[in-house]
Design an enzyme around this catalytic site. Structure first.
Site, short mmCIF file in Angstrom:
data_model
loop_
_atom_site.label_atom_id
_atom_site.label_comp_id
_atom_site.label_asym_id
_atom_site.label_seq_id
_atom_site.Cartn_x
_atom_site.Cartn_y
_atom_site.Cartn_z
N ASP A 66 0.84 -1.20 0.00
CA ASP A 66 0.00 0.00 0.00
C ASP A 66 0.88 1.25 0.00
O ASP A 66 1.92 1.28 0.67
CB ASP A 66 -0.88 0.02 1.29
CG ASP A 66 -1.81 -1.19 1.36
OD1 ASP A 66 -2.25 -1.65 0.29
OD2 ASP A 66 -2.04 -1.68 2.47
N ASP A 72 -0.38 8.30 7.64
CA ASP A 72 -0.07 6.94 8.06
C ASP A 72 1.22 6.92 8.86
O ASP A 72 1.32 6.36 9.94
CB ASP A 72 0.22 6.11 6.79
CG ASP A 72 -0.93 5.22 6.39
OD1 ASP A 72 -0.89 4.68 5.27
OD2 ASP A 72 -1.86 5.07 7.21
N GLU A 95 1.38 -2.47 11.00
CA GLU A 95 1.16 -2.69 9.57
C GLU A 95 2.23 -2.00 8.75
O GLU A 95 2.59 -2.44 7.68
CB GLU A 95 -0.22 -2.17 9.15
CG GLU A 95 -0.52 -2.50 7.68
CD GLU A 95 -1.44 -1.49 7.00
OE1 GLU A 95 -1.52 -0.35 7.45
OE2 GLU A 95 -2.07 -1.90 6.02
N GLU A 96 2.76 -0.87 9.28
CA GLU A 96 3.66 -0.06 8.47
C GLU A 96 5.10 -0.52 8.51
O GLU A 96 5.96 0.07 7.87
CB GLU A 96 3.59 1.41 8.96
CG GLU A 96 2.24 2.07 8.76
CD GLU A 96 1.82 2.11 7.30
OE1 GLU A 96 0.62 2.11 7.03
OE2 GLU A 96 2.72 2.11 6.42
N ASP A 117 -2.54 -1.44 13.78
CA ASP A 117 -2.62 -0.81 12.46
C ASP A 117 -2.81 0.67 12.75
O ASP A 117 -3.89 1.07 13.18
CB ASP A 117 -3.82 -1.41 11.67
CG ASP A 117 -3.95 -0.77 10.29
OD1 ASP A 117 -4.84 -1.20 9.52
OD2 ASP A 117 -3.19 0.18 9.99
N LEU A 119 -3.17 3.51 11.08
CA LEU A 119 -4.20 4.30 10.42
C LEU A 119 -4.85 3.46 9.33
O LEU A 119 -4.41 3.43 8.19
CB LEU A 119 -3.63 5.60 9.85
CG LEU A 119 -4.68 6.71 9.69
CD1 LEU A 119 -5.29 7.10 11.05
CD2 LEU A 119 -4.07 7.94 9.05
N ASP A 120 -5.91 2.79 9.71
CA ASP A 120 -6.63 1.92 8.77
C ASP A 120 -7.52 2.80 7.88
O ASP A 120 -8.16 3.74 8.37
CB ASP A 120 -7.50 0.96 9.59
CG ASP A 120 -8.42 0.14 8.72
OD1 ASP A 120 -7.92 -0.52 7.80
OD2 ASP A 120 -9.63 0.19 8.95
N GLU A 281 -5.61 -6.61 12.29
CA GLU A 281 -6.92 -6.12 11.82
C GLU A 281 -8.02 -7.12 12.19
O GLU A 281 -8.94 -6.81 12.94
CB GLU A 281 -6.89 -5.90 10.30
CG GLU A 281 -6.04 -4.70 9.88
CD GLU A 281 -5.93 -4.52 8.37
OE1 GLU A 281 -5.93 -5.52 7.63
OE2 GLU A 281 -5.83 -3.36 7.93
P1 P6P Z 1 -11.02 -2.48 -0.98
C1 P6P Z 1 -8.32 0.06 3.68
O1 P6P Z 1 -7.33 0.32 2.71
C2 P6P Z 1 -8.39 -1.45 3.92
O2 P6P Z 1 -7.14 -1.94 4.31
C3 P6P Z 1 -9.46 -1.78 4.95
O3 P6P Z 1 -9.58 -0.80 5.92
C4 P6P Z 1 -10.72 -1.91 4.11
O4 P6P Z 1 -11.69 -2.76 4.70
C5 P6P Z 1 -10.18 -2.51 2.81
O5 P6P Z 1 -8.80 -2.12 2.72
C6 P6P Z 1 -10.90 -2.00 1.59
O6 P6P Z 1 -10.38 -2.71 0.48
O7 P6P Z 1 -10.37 -3.55 -1.84
O8 P6P Z 1 -12.51 -2.70 -0.84
O9 P6P Z 1 -10.67 -1.07 -1.39
#
Ligand code: P6P
Length: 336
Positions: A66, A72, A95-96, A117, A119-120, A281
């Site tokens: 990502d 983040d 996560e980072e 995580d 900043l989700d 997560e």
């Molecule tokens: P998609 C946000 O980037 C994330 O990691 C989660 O928070 C979220 O549920 C998912 O990805 C969304 O993924 O493929 O639907 O864009």
């Protein structure tokens, strides 16, 4: 008649919860206090992200591929630095960061393990859509000194606490220590999280499904049949369901916790293990949902039973109202 509801701050609630554990040393309480501070520091930047030069990207990719946003990176450093010197934690993982995060040598290593995580929902930052911080807390399995990878790769049922901070229309701190799920809403005027949702319970059955249906063509047949079922009209079983999808796990899981229904990120033919990460997560969210009377699943059984083998491993995830997740499992196993 003025409310008789106790004016309960998160700090006071954490201290009162410690009284329920006669052998408590105060270390766990201290860890949660450190986390509460980290939450406020992240909230302060998230709430003004559009005003300062903290939007945009660092042009760096994280271990999951990502793009790392500046916010983040700020959240990652802020949480780490809030938690690294209290003497409560022996190791962290984020996560980072590809590898585990050691406590600086000049600080005491404590008995807890902190996974997070920071900043989700990064892809939503620049669009001012709900974001979140997710955390899981374990007791170390290594004996002493620096924590280890093994400390971080524990199954979810061993979590001592888990929760999230959701930065939405208001900012909430939601967590469990195995004694129910409780939500605290930040009052910015006093800088305190106040108890607003005591003992949250997931409805046994909902009317909302939450998943990225853009992946429909890549799903297994069982998953397709399940979603088709939810969209059929049948008033006796309260269908069709409505689709709600924020694209931030914390936002979708929080709405599912309060309103019921099902949130899912299934595996598909391109990514059999799905997109979401087990350790920081899915496990914390599964602990929260199950503690609130809901159900979590990797498609076969509770997420909390999965033995992690890698820090950033993915897992298919289904969580929400017990009845809805059970029906989903029946479709996935071909029994429906
Ligand atoms: P998609 C946000 O980037 C994330 O990691 C989660 O928070 C979220 O549920 C998912 O990805 C969304 O993924 O493929 O639907 O864009």
């Amino acid at each position: 008649m003025t409310s008789t509801k106790k004016f309960m701050t998160l700090e006071r609630f954490i201290n009162e919860q410690e009284q329920l554990h006669p052998n408590a040393t105060g270390e766990f309480t201290g860890l949660l206090h450190d986390l509460s501070l980290a939450a406020k520091l992240v909230w302060r930047e998230v709430s003004k992200a559009g005003l300062v030069n903290i939007l945009g990207t660092t042009h760096r990719l994280n271990v999951s591929g990502d793009v790392v946003k500046k916010l983040d990176e700020f959240a990652d450093e802020t949480v780490y630095r809030a938690m690294d010197h209290g003497g409560h934690v022996c190791v962290m993982a984020s996560e980072e960061n590809e590898d585990i995060l050691h406590i600086p040598d000049h600080y005491k290593a404590g008995k807890y393990v902190f996974l997070f995580d920071p900043l989700d929902g990064s892809s939503n930052i620049d669009a001012n859509i709900t974001l979140g911080t997710i955390f899981a807390i374990y007791e170390r399995v290594s004996k002493e000194g620096k924590g280890t990878l093994e400390d971080c790769l524990q199954p979810g049922y061993k979590q001592l606490a888990a929760g999230y901070i959701i930065y939405g229309t208001s900012t909430m701190f939601v967590y469990t220590t195995g004694r129910g799920v409780h939500g605290f809403t930040l009052d910015p005027s006093v800088g305190e999280f106040l108890l607003s949702h005591e003992n949250i319970r997931v409805p046994k059955k909902g009317k909302i499904y939450s998943m990225n249906e853009g992946n429909y063509r890549n799903w297994d047949d069982g998953m397709k049949y399940f979603v088709d079922y939810l969209k059929e009209t049948d008033k006796t079983t309260n269908r069709p369901y409505s689709l709600r999808y924020i694209g931030t796990m914390v936002g979708d899981a929080h709405r599912t916790l309060l309103y019921g229904g099902i949130f899912a990120y299934p595996g598909d033919k391109n990514n059999p293990e799905g997109k979401l990460r087990l350790c920081y997560e899915c496990n914390p969210m599964a602990f929260i949902i199950e503690q609130a009377g809901g159900r979590s699943s990797n498609g076969k059984h509770s997420i909390l039973q999965v033995q992690p083998t890698a820090l950033h491993q993915h897992t298919p995830v289904f969580l929400g109202s017990e009845e809805d997740v059970l029906i989903c499992e029946e479709f996935l196993s071909g029994n429906r």
